[in-house]
Write an enzyme that holds these catalytic residues in place. Structure first.
Site, PDB file in Angstrom:
ATOM      1  N   GLU A 272       2.290  -5.306 -13.273  1.00 30.67           N
ATOM      2  CA  GLU A 272       3.406  -5.658 -12.379  1.00 30.67           C
ATOM      3  C   GLU A 272       3.047  -6.749 -11.374  1.00 30.67           C
ATOM      4  O   GLU A 272       3.081  -6.515 -10.162  1.00 30.67           O
ATOM      5  CB  GLU A 272       3.846  -4.410 -11.614  1.00 30.67           C
ATOM      6  N   ARG A 275       3.004 -11.661  -6.795  1.00 35.20           N
ATOM      7  CA  ARG A 275       2.347 -12.830  -6.211  1.00 35.20           C
ATOM      8  C   ARG A 275       1.764 -13.769  -7.271  1.00 35.20           C
ATOM      9  O   ARG A 275       1.900 -14.980  -7.180  1.00 35.20           O
ATOM     10  CB  ARG A 275       1.201 -12.300  -5.323  1.00 35.20           C
ATOM     11  N   CYS A 342      10.439 -17.365  19.911  1.00 34.52           N
ATOM     12  CA  CYS A 342       9.931 -17.173  21.275  1.00 34.52           C
ATOM     13  C   CYS A 342       8.965 -15.999  21.366  1.00 34.52           C
ATOM     14  O   CYS A 342       9.238 -15.005  22.049  1.00 34.52           O
ATOM     15  CB  CYS A 342      11.097 -17.030  22.228  1.00 34.52           C
ATOM     16  N   GLU A 343       7.887 -16.077  20.645  1.00 34.61           N
ATOM     17  CA  GLU A 343       6.804 -15.097  20.736  1.00 34.61           C
ATOM     18  C   GLU A 343       5.497 -15.857  20.502  1.00 34.61           C
ATOM     19  O   GLU A 343       5.452 -16.758  19.652  1.00 34.61           O
ATOM     20  CB  GLU A 343       6.943 -14.014  19.648  1.00 34.61           C
TER      21      GLU A 343
HETATM   22  N1  LLP Z   1       4.112  -2.959  -8.066  1.00 35.23           N
HETATM   23  C1  LLP Z   1       4.364  -2.196  -7.000  1.00 35.23           C
HETATM   24  C2  LLP Z   1       4.681  -0.788  -7.181  1.00 35.23           C
HETATM   25  C3  LLP Z   1       4.308  -2.752  -5.711  1.00 35.23           C
HETATM   26  O1  LLP Z   1       4.544  -1.979  -4.655  1.00 35.23           O
HETATM   27  C4  LLP Z   1       4.000  -4.122  -5.548  1.00 35.23           C
HETATM   28  C5  LLP Z   1       3.938  -4.740  -4.226  1.00 35.23           C
HETATM   29  C6  LLP Z   1       3.760  -4.887  -6.706  1.00 35.23           C
HETATM   30  C7  LLP Z   1       3.828  -4.269  -7.950  1.00 35.23           C
HETATM   31  C8  LLP Z   1       3.464  -6.358  -6.660  1.00 35.23           C
HETATM   32  O2  LLP Z   1       2.348  -6.690  -5.909  1.00 35.23           O
HETATM   33  P1  LLP Z   1       1.770  -8.203  -5.987  1.00 35.23           P
HETATM   34  O3  LLP Z   1       1.356  -8.458  -7.396  1.00 35.23           O
HETATM   35  O4  LLP Z   1       2.878  -9.118  -5.595  1.00 35.23           O
HETATM   36  O5  LLP Z   1       0.674  -8.238  -4.986  1.00 35.23           O
HETATM   37  N2  LLP Z   1       4.404  -8.379   1.640  1.00 35.23           N
HETATM   38  C9  LLP Z   1       3.018  -8.319   1.250  1.00 35.23           C
HETATM   39  C10 LLP Z   1       2.831  -7.730  -0.115  1.00 35.23           C
HETATM   40  C11 LLP Z   1       3.446  -6.375  -0.255  1.00 35.23           C
HETATM   41  C12 LLP Z   1       3.389  -5.863  -1.660  1.00 35.23           C
HETATM   42  C13 LLP Z   1       4.195  -4.633  -1.830  1.00 35.23           C
HETATM   43  N3  LLP Z   1       4.154  -4.104  -3.155  1.00 35.23           N
HETATM   44  C14 LLP Z   1       2.405  -9.719   1.336  1.00 35.23           C
HETATM   45  O6  LLP Z   1       3.088 -10.648   1.758  1.00 35.23           O
HETATM   46  O7  LLP Z   1       1.222  -9.881   1.047  1.00 35.23           O
END
Ligand code: LLP
Length: 419
Positions: A272, A275, A342-343
């Site tokens: 999955e 990123r 503004c932070e």
């Molecule tokens: N699968 C599940 C169940 C997840 O919760 C997530 C991400 C992914 C796959 C995908 O993860 P990736 O391959 O994108 O790392 N906002 C944070 C990242 C939060 C990820 C939440 N879950 C950031 O900007 O680094």
């Protein structure tokens, strides 16, 4: 980090200069290179599917723009969705329900009813969710999210697989949950875990696969249940800093698939990535509106802040920056690149050596395609910015810039305040 072409010191993205894009569409602006999305998807798909049947479930929380979803649907991707609204967006982009795995946490009965109505596979996060789902229907395809007690990630907020995290069912209870699911007339098809996000090593993925394989084997021996897929989750990191190493996805795929093939009879592997597929495909273009020099610091004030890209402020994340209209020119001065919010915590980059910056210059923030736009907000009553897709020298708008109307449209004034 993706390398960009330079044309007379102008940064070029998908055949168009950043300057042109900023002039035509305004700033801040997310610019996504379509070819890059396709390349990233193909690379990871091939890495896994050359060993065994593999499904890449794009984690659309990273970037849920319909155009991006459509590109990935055409490439043959599946989806990891976390809300009924992500599911609806994916269906709208053309995904078939059987390609969508819903992995929610704290899922309400209303949301589950809607999901069942849409026919997607539901990944169970808690014993209560299983019981509640069985009251909604039977023969529903499900998987179970195990809490593997293997956690990793770039920040404590994104570690999901550790014992202390709110996610999943402890590994010792999972076999009992499958037996209960069968008794309740549900249809278990898979087993899932997600360790965290921004993981740079192969080792934790190997550890989590070992947990999944040992549970799958136990399901086979004690319940006679052979699963269709083992899902190792997402979280594959990318090199945000120039000196960071890229994750060896070939090695990751080899190790994970060989454990699955030798340890159980599960028919396929699921991964999955969010990123990995979209982060480096997108730059955020932001205009320099104010340059301020104090006795202690030099600030480049731009028109994007943590309302537009929250990762630096929220996680302390590094995003590489370049001056897009002075591209490739040597760094001369150390600046902080700061936004209009503004932070004091509103910054995009700190202590960066850049060519001398002038008002009107365009700063490009790299690797902004994952958790960039999707985590943006209207804080300080600033409209969310536009998104553009570029390919072969053409640019298409894929999301309009918001306006004052978008900020005000859902607000209501009680009549007693009108007098
Ligand atoms: N699968 C599940 C169940 C997840 O919760 C997530 C991400 C992914 C796959 C995908 O993860 P990736 O391959 O994108 O790392 N906002 C944070 C990242 C939060 C990820 C939440 N879950 C950031 O900007 O680094």
């Amino acid at each position: 980090m993706r390398k960009f072409e330079s044309l007379h010191n102008q940064m070029v993205i998908g055949g168009v200069t950043a300057k042109e894009l900023a002039e035509r569409f305004g700033t801040p602006l997310y610019v996504t290179d379509e070819i890059a999305v396709r390349e990233n998807f193909k690379r990871i798909q091939q890495a896994f599917s050359c060993h065994m049947p593999a499904n890449i479930h794009y984690a659309c929380k990273a970037n849920s723009n319909l155009a991006i979803l459509r590109i990935l649907e055409r490439e043959g991707s599946c989806i990891d969705a976390v809300s009924i609204w992500e599911v609806e967006s994916c269906l709208m982009a053309g995904f078939k329900p059987n390609k969508i795995l819903f992995t929610g946490v704290s899922v309400s009965d209303e949301e589950m009813k809607a999901l069942v109505g849409r026919g997607v596979t539901i990944n169970i996060d808690s014993p209560s969710q299983l019981i509640r789902l069985s009251k909604i229907g039977t023969d529903i395809p499900i998987s179970v999210r195990v809490n593997p007690d293997v956690g990793a990630g770039h920040h404590e907020h994104v570690v999901t697989g550790s014992k202390m995290a709110k996610f999943g069912i402890p590994k010792g209870e999972v076999v009992r949950i499958y037996s209960e699911a069968l008794g309740l007339g549900l249809r278990p098809v898979g087993l899932h875990a997600h360790i965290g996000a921004g993981v740079q090593d192969v080792a934790p993925f190997v550890q989590v696969t070992e947990v999944l394989v040992s549970i799958a084997r136990e399901l086979e021996t004690s319940l006679g249940l052979v699963l269709e897929f083992l899902d190792i989750g997402g979280g594959i990191g990318i090199p945000y800093r120039p000196e960071d190493k890229e994750m060896d996805v070939g090695l990751l795929a080899r190790e994970v698939t060989s454990l699955i093939k030798s340890g159980c009879s599960a028919r396929s592997v699921a991964v999955e990535p969010g990123r990995y597929i979209v982060a480096d495909t997108t730059v955020l273009l932001t205009k320099v509106v104010d340059v301020k020099e104090t006795p202690d610091r030099r600030f480049v004030g731009v028109d994007a802040g943590f309302n537009t890209l929250i990762r630096p402020s929220f996680y302390g994340s590094y995003h590489h920056v370049a001056v897009a209209n002075k591209f490739g020119m040597p760094g001369e001065i150390t600046y902080d690149v700061v936004g209009p919010i503004c932070e004091s915590g509103d910054f995009l980059a700190r202590d960066r050596m850049l060519p001398r910056v002038a008002e009107g210059d365009i700063v490009a923030v790299y690797d902004a395609g994952a958790y960039g736009f999707t985590m943006s907000s209207q804080y300080n009553s600033r409209p969310r910015c536009a998104e553009v897709l570029v390919k072969d020298g053409n640019a298409s708008i894929i999301r309009d810039r918001e306006s004052l109307d978008d900020i005000l449209r859902h607000q209501r004034m009680p009549s007693r305040l009108m007098v």
